[in-house]
Design a protein around this motif. Structure first.
Motif, PDB file in Angstrom:
ATOM      1  N   PHE A  43       0.846  -1.199   0.000  1.00  0.00           N
ATOM      2  CA  PHE A  43       0.000   0.000   0.000  1.00  0.00           C
ATOM      3  C   PHE A  43       0.885   1.254   0.000  1.00  0.00           C
ATOM      4  O   PHE A  43       0.733   2.141  -0.841  1.00  0.00           O
ATOM      5  CB  PHE A  43      -0.909  -0.024   1.235  1.00  0.00           C
ATOM      6  CG  PHE A  43      -1.671   1.253   1.457  1.00  0.00           C
ATOM      7  CD1 PHE A  43      -2.716   1.599   0.617  1.00  0.00           C
ATOM      8  CD2 PHE A  43      -1.332   2.115   2.490  1.00  0.00           C
ATOM      9  CE1 PHE A  43      -3.425   2.794   0.809  1.00  0.00           C
ATOM     10  CE2 PHE A  43      -2.034   3.297   2.687  1.00  0.00           C
ATOM     11  CZ  PHE A  43      -3.079   3.634   1.842  1.00  0.00           C
ATOM     12  N   LEU A  44       1.848   1.277   0.938  1.00  0.00           N
ATOM     13  CA  LEU A  44       2.713   2.459   1.064  1.00  0.00           C
ATOM     14  C   LEU A  44       3.525   2.699  -0.194  1.00  0.00           C
ATOM     15  O   LEU A  44       3.744   3.835  -0.610  1.00  0.00           O
ATOM     16  CB  LEU A  44       3.680   2.266   2.232  1.00  0.00           C
ATOM     17  CG  LEU A  44       3.139   2.615   3.609  1.00  0.00           C
ATOM     18  CD1 LEU A  44       4.155   2.240   4.666  1.00  0.00           C
ATOM     19  CD2 LEU A  44       2.807   4.108   3.691  1.00  0.00           C
ATOM     20  N   TYR A 135      -8.679   8.577   8.077  1.00  0.00           N
ATOM     21  CA  TYR A 135      -8.717   7.270   7.418  1.00  0.00           C
ATOM     22  C   TYR A 135      -7.754   6.354   8.151  1.00  0.00           C
ATOM     23  O   TYR A 135      -6.685   6.799   8.599  1.00  0.00           O
ATOM     24  CB  TYR A 135      -8.263   7.377   5.956  1.00  0.00           C
ATOM     25  CG  TYR A 135      -9.144   8.250   5.120  1.00  0.00           C
ATOM     26  CD1 TYR A 135     -10.407   7.827   4.721  1.00  0.00           C
ATOM     27  CD2 TYR A 135      -8.696   9.511   4.707  1.00  0.00           C
ATOM     28  CE1 TYR A 135     -11.217   8.634   3.947  1.00  0.00           C
ATOM     29  CE2 TYR A 135      -9.508  10.330   3.938  1.00  0.00           C
ATOM     30  CZ  TYR A 135     -10.770   9.887   3.557  1.00  0.00           C
ATOM     31  OH  TYR A 135     -11.569  10.683   2.787  1.00  0.00           O
ATOM     32  N   LEU A 136      -8.129   5.087   8.210  1.00  0.00           N
ATOM     33  CA  LEU A 136      -7.244   4.112   8.848  1.00  0.00           C
ATOM     34  C   LEU A 136      -7.078   2.918   7.924  1.00  0.00           C
ATOM     35  O   LEU A 136      -8.064   2.353   7.447  1.00  0.00           O
ATOM     36  CB  LEU A 136      -7.852   3.653  10.180  1.00  0.00           C
ATOM     37  CG  LEU A 136      -7.066   2.588  10.952  1.00  0.00           C
ATOM     38  CD1 LEU A 136      -5.782   3.173  11.538  1.00  0.00           C
ATOM     39  CD2 LEU A 136      -7.903   2.014  12.097  1.00  0.00           C
ATOM     40  N   VAL A 137      -5.817   2.547   7.654  1.00  0.00           N
ATOM     41  CA  VAL A 137      -5.567   1.312   6.906  1.00  0.00           C
ATOM     42  C   VAL A 137      -5.068   0.290   7.913  1.00  0.00           C
ATOM     43  O   VAL A 137      -3.988   0.442   8.497  1.00  0.00           O
ATOM     44  CB  VAL A 137      -4.562   1.541   5.752  1.00  0.00           C
ATOM     45  CG1 VAL A 137      -4.137   0.217   5.146  1.00  0.00           C
ATOM     46  CG2 VAL A 137      -5.207   2.415   4.691  1.00  0.00           C
ATOM     47  N   LEU A 363      -5.795  -0.770  -2.716  1.00  0.00           N
ATOM     48  CA  LEU A 363      -6.209   0.281  -1.777  1.00  0.00           C
ATOM     49  C   LEU A 363      -5.487   1.608  -2.062  1.00  0.00           C
ATOM     50  O   LEU A 363      -6.074   2.673  -1.915  1.00  0.00           O
ATOM     51  CB  LEU A 363      -5.908  -0.199  -0.347  1.00  0.00           C
ATOM     52  CG  LEU A 363      -6.713   0.465   0.752  1.00  0.00           C
ATOM     53  CD1 LEU A 363      -8.195   0.416   0.469  1.00  0.00           C
ATOM     54  CD2 LEU A 363      -6.419  -0.206   2.092  1.00  0.00           C
ATOM     55  N   ALA A 364      -4.239   1.517  -2.489  1.00  0.00           N
ATOM     56  CA  ALA A 364      -3.520   2.747  -2.856  1.00  0.00           C
ATOM     57  C   ALA A 364      -4.263   3.437  -4.000  1.00  0.00           C
ATOM     58  O   ALA A 364      -4.326   4.675  -4.054  1.00  0.00           O
ATOM     59  CB  ALA A 364      -2.086   2.416  -3.241  1.00  0.00           C
ATOM     60  N   GLY A 365      -4.869   2.637  -4.901  1.00  0.00           N
ATOM     61  CA  GLY A 365      -5.664   3.194  -6.008  1.00  0.00           C
ATOM     62  C   GLY A 365      -6.904   3.894  -5.476  1.00  0.00           C
ATOM     63  O   GLY A 365      -7.292   4.960  -5.966  1.00  0.00           O
ATOM     64  N   ILE A 366      -7.526   3.310  -4.450  1.00  0.00           N
ATOM     65  CA  ILE A 366      -8.718   3.933  -3.844  1.00  0.00           C
ATOM     66  C   ILE A 366      -8.319   5.293  -3.245  1.00  0.00           C
ATOM     67  O   ILE A 366      -9.028   6.282  -3.399  1.00  0.00           O
ATOM     68  CB  ILE A 366      -9.287   3.018  -2.724  1.00  0.00           C
ATOM     69  CG1 ILE A 366      -9.796   1.708  -3.305  1.00  0.00           C
ATOM     70  CG2 ILE A 366     -10.336   3.733  -1.875  1.00  0.00           C
ATOM     71  CD1 ILE A 366     -11.240   1.701  -3.727  1.00  0.00           C
TER      72      ILE A 366
END
Ligand code: NAD
Length: 476
Positions: A43-44, A135-137, A363-366
């Motif tokens: 993600f990062l 936001y929390l991942v 999720l990075a795309g979101i």
């Protein structure tokens, strides 16, 4: 050659130098990332940090390439070769990211806060801190499953963290040294030289394979007096090992293990763990004790305490004990602004590195879209305030609508690989609309190249290749 080396060094140097970063902007929405494993790291790596104030919290400040962890237990690979510092990723981001080496202890999905604690024991270590998030991942992974069996935590070694591999390595050598000690009774030598692995999933199988290689390649040279006494036993409760692999590959693995004198006890369940023996129940319901020197426990995963607490706070919708429930966009059910990825979730996919990594990228795309949406909303209110031309406003509305359109997460299975020892691997690949199963030397080559190419940095790739070469030339 010199020019080529110089160019290579120049390229890696320039890639490594941190670019100018935008400062932390607390006016931007705060995005807290919990974890530094497969989900959080992928993600990062893909995240555009410009529109967020990003904070990363994890008890370890590095990413661990877990598929190669079994190789560290016997010294095939050095620990440093398979880790990548989290700051190596964050320091290349557009906007500065805060990284805290700390353990998250509580998530409050109503107040939207995270509480975490610096666990280091140096003087001046910070205590417990609570921060708000927009936001929390949530990517905290899992902990080792013990099924509450007595003695596992006290006497067995797990194989999840780098410290576990180190502990196994030390204990393995201690067993061999003690067995070689003068005047050891013969049955003690046999016990000390008996390495038992519980769990016939990929972790247990790969560890047994590595252990066998160590015996063949090194133990016979270094400890000839006890090398022949080493026995490896793999205990599995189900009728066969590697239930997730094809029948053909299960048979291939079991026959390779038989050739390599690894005893596989299937339909055998460990019931109790004592200091020097495991108590098992076999297929005939007979109970017996198996003495061991080293015990490696690899029976899968279970949810962490923080995840169980979060589930109980959202108990009306979080009804699955196996893990957190998310929707098709990885939004945690019942918690606004919270996304969950990886092993801490309960989805239709197996809890693997591949799934977590694809979820992280998705999720990075979101978040890319969320960032764009915020930008266009700002632009739109400016355009409206300055009474801009209607066409310009309409064009921005279109962009905004495009950014608000999300596609659900879709997992694309690239296949499963496992190393089984003596330069053999197995590969279950979904090719040509079917499964292609391959075992042996070719699969081993594939295993090596697949893992090297999946390693996140040139530095890691170089170190792993150098370790393999070093073992070929000098041994472990
Ligand atoms: P696993 O859940 O795949 O396997 C654990 C095994 O332990 C099971 O087969 C279970 O029957 C057995 N077991 C449980 N309790 C037992 C007991 N008391 N006595 C004897 N046997 C017992 O666990 P894993 O190997 O740690 O893998 C976890 C996840 O990670 C899986 O989804 C796996 O696919 C993935 N993984 C994949 C790879 C790879 O593809 N190379 C490598 C490691 C992990």
């Amino acid at each position: 050659l010199l020019t080529a080396t110089g160019a290579f060094l120049y390229v890696t140097q320039t890639q490594n130098s941190p670019p100018e970063q935008l400062p932390v902007d607390t006016k931007k929405p705060t995005l807290v990332v919990l974890g530094s494993g497969w989900g959080a790291t992928s993600f990062l790596k893909s995240l555009d940090t410009e529109e967020f104030n990003v904070v990363v919290i994890s008890p370890r400040n590095y990413f661990l390439f877990t598929p190669l962890l079994p190789s560290v237990t016997v010294g095939t690979l050095e620990p440093r070769s398979i880790i990548q510092p989290t700051r190596y990723i964050t320091r290349h981001k557009k906007r500065k990211v805060d990284v805290y080496e700390a353990e998250a202890q509580e998530v409050d999905p109503i107040k939207k806060t995270v509480t975490f604690q610096d666990l280091s024991d140096v003087r001046g270590a910070a205590g417990s801190v609570t921060i708000p998030y927009d936001y929390l991942v949530y990517a905290v992974g899992c902990e080792n499953q013990t099924f509450g069996i007595k003695g596992v935590n006290e006497h067995a070694c797990f194989l999840k963290e780098l410290s576990d591999a180190d502990k196994i390595r030390t204990k393995l050598l201690d067993c061999i040294e003690t067995a070689s000690f003068r005047d050891q009774p013969q049955d003690e030598v046999d016990r000390l030289m008996h390495m038992v692995v519980v769990g016939g999933g990929p972790t247990g199988v790969e560890y047994a394979g590595e252990l066998h290689d160590f015996l063949i390649d090194d133990l016979k040279k270094w400890y000839p007096e006890v090398a022949d006494r080493l026995r490896i036993t793999l205990i599995e409760a189900l009728p066969n090992v590697l239930p997730a692999f094809s029948k053909q590959l299960i048979q291939y693995t079991e026959s390779t293990f038989a050739e390599n004198k690894i005893d596989v006890l299937t339909r055998t369940m460990v019931k109790d763990v004592k200091e020097a023996a495991v108590v098992v129940q076999d297929a005939n319901k007979q109970i017996r004790e198996i003495p061991y020197g080293l015990l490696v426990w690899a029976t899968g995963n279970t949810s962490r305490q923080i995840t169980r607490d979060l589930m109980s706070k959202l108990s009306s919708v979080q009804t699955q004990r196996r893990g957190l429930l998310v929707d098709d966009y990885l939004n945690l059910l019942g918690a606004e602004g919270v996304y969950a990825v990886g092993d801490c979730t309960a989805t239709s996919y197996a809890p693997t590195a591949q799934v977590a990594s694809q979820q992280g990228i998705y999720l990075a795309g979101i978040f890319q879209k969320l960032g764009q949406k915020a930008k266009f909303e700002r632009q739109l209110s400016e355009l409206r305030a300055t009474a801009a031309a209607p066409e310009e406003i309409e064009a921005t509305v279109k962009k905004l609508n495009r950014a608000a359109k999300l596609t659900p997460f879709h997992y694309s299975h690239q296949g499963s690989l496992a190393y089984i020892g003596s330069e053999k691997a197995i590969a279950d690949l979904p090719l040509f609309n079917g499964n292609v199963a391959s075992g042996g030397g070719a699969a081993m080559l594939f295993w090596r190249s697949a893992y090297v190419s999946t390693l996140y940095s040139v530095r890691n790739r170089t170190l792993v290749l150098a370790d393999w070469l070093k073992v070929k030339i000098f041994g472990r």
